[in-house]
Write an enzyme that holds these catalytic residues in place. Sequence first.
Site, mmCIF file in Angstrom:
data_model
loop_
_atom_site.group_PDB
_atom_site.id
_atom_site.type_symbol
_atom_site.label_atom_id
_atom_site.label_comp_id
_atom_site.label_asym_id
_atom_site.label_seq_id
_atom_site.Cartn_x
_atom_site.Cartn_y
_atom_site.Cartn_z
ATOM 1 N N ARG A 243 -9.133 23.205 17.411
ATOM 2 C CA ARG A 243 -10.351 23.355 16.618
ATOM 3 C C ARG A 243 -11.467 23.804 17.558
ATOM 4 O O ARG A 243 -11.592 23.282 18.685
ATOM 5 C CB ARG A 243 -10.773 22.035 15.970
ATOM 6 N N GLU A 272 -16.607 28.841 12.370
ATOM 7 C CA GLU A 272 -15.809 29.885 11.691
ATOM 8 C C GLU A 272 -16.399 30.230 10.333
ATOM 9 O O GLU A 272 -16.852 29.321 9.633
ATOM 10 C CB GLU A 272 -14.364 29.386 11.507
ATOM 11 N N HIS A 290 -7.954 32.380 13.560
ATOM 12 C CA HIS A 290 -7.341 31.108 13.121
ATOM 13 C C HIS A 290 -5.982 31.367 12.448
ATOM 14 O O HIS A 290 -5.804 31.065 11.260
ATOM 15 C CB HIS A 290 -8.286 30.369 12.161
HETATM 16 C C1 8YV Z 1 -4.117 25.703 8.915
HETATM 17 C C2 8YV Z 1 -4.749 24.182 10.861
HETATM 18 O O1 8YV Z 1 -3.906 27.049 8.746
HETATM 19 O O2 8YV Z 1 -3.320 22.674 9.716
HETATM 20 C C3 8YV Z 1 -4.287 22.831 10.428
HETATM 21 O O3 8YV Z 1 -4.923 21.851 10.860
HETATM 22 O O4 8YV Z 1 -5.570 24.300 11.657
HETATM 23 C C4 8YV Z 1 -4.241 25.470 10.378
HETATM 24 O O5 8YV Z 1 -3.104 25.792 11.088
HETATM 25 C C5 8YV Z 1 -5.308 25.287 8.108
HETATM 26 O O6 8YV Z 1 -5.922 24.162 8.570
HETATM 27 C C6 8YV Z 1 -4.922 25.066 6.693
HETATM 28 O O7 8YV Z 1 -5.897 24.351 5.988
#
Ligand code: 8YV
Length: 328
Positions: A243, A272, A290
């Site tokens: 993140r 983002e 992402h």
């Molecule tokens: C997802 C992610 O694409 O799962 C997670 O925490 O960061 C990502 O890989 C995204 O969050 C889906 O909501």
Amino acid sequence: MAQNKPAVVVTRRLPDVIETRMMELFDARLNLDDHAMSQSELIEAVKTAEVLVPTVTDRIDAGVLSQAGEKLRLIASFGTGVDHIDLKTARQRGITVTNTPGVLTEDTADMTMALILAVPRRLAEGERLIRSGDWTGWSPTSMLGHRIWGKRLGIVGMGRIGTAVARRARGFGLSIHYHNRRRVHAELEAELEATYWESLDQMLARMDIISVNCPHTPATYHLLSARRLKLLPPQAYIVNTSRGEVIDENALARMVEKGEIAGAGLDVFEHEPAVSPKLLQAENVVLLPHMGSATIEGRIAMGEKVIINIKTFVDGHTPPDRVVEAMF
Ligand code: 8YV
């Protein structure tokens, strides 16, 4: 029969097979044009939904949750990270929260490894050179990067994804170092020949490459602060597929601009979809939108998990991927 189907609001488009199955099982309300919902749209959604299926692009904060109707009992998030949801307020309001852990581990680790290779070996720069039409041919001293083999990789957060990154990295000749809240099991440490650093500061000062693989929580917000980033040796690279909030993005961008760090590979950003303009201008930075877990197989597996969590919950059982279990 149909009137017994729970009202499930899905905030973004999901793979067709998942949406179709949701339509069969639930009174599913889909987002056909896939726009990121505004706060007021989310508020409208939680007023009538029994189950909300948000993603990382939805901010399910106290303002949204305070408007939730009596019927909202489950937030079945599509994704592993839950930092977009105010878990405390959800718990207080008796709303269960689930996520989709495990099924995006390998894809995210692959993307992390891709960045670990791409940045020191200047992959994106080389690609840009060809496309620019300016490539004049091979030369012994052009496009020189740095060797991966034999370098030290410091993993911040040795959970599922951190471990999967370590396993891959060993195949590329990197030696594994890690910082984690808790030391991992001795067997795993032995398998990875990993060195544990209780002190993150101490580890940062000694690594060639840092990979951020911890979740974003209040405790990890700006874990890589301006002060800590300065501890990195100037020849170090940093990769983040977790993140954006874990790194002070402005501080990193300033260091990249001044050449105080060798480069960065970033799949996630603090605000983002905004990206620091300094990063956008830097040559030695690889920027991805992402997409760490963006495989069709992974997305379908995430959707399956969401369906299982909802189905188990509405059938009166404990859903497998509980992050927050309602208190009442
Ligand atoms: C997802 C992610 O694409 O799962 C997670 O925490 O960061 C990502 O890989 C995204 O969050 C889906 O909501």
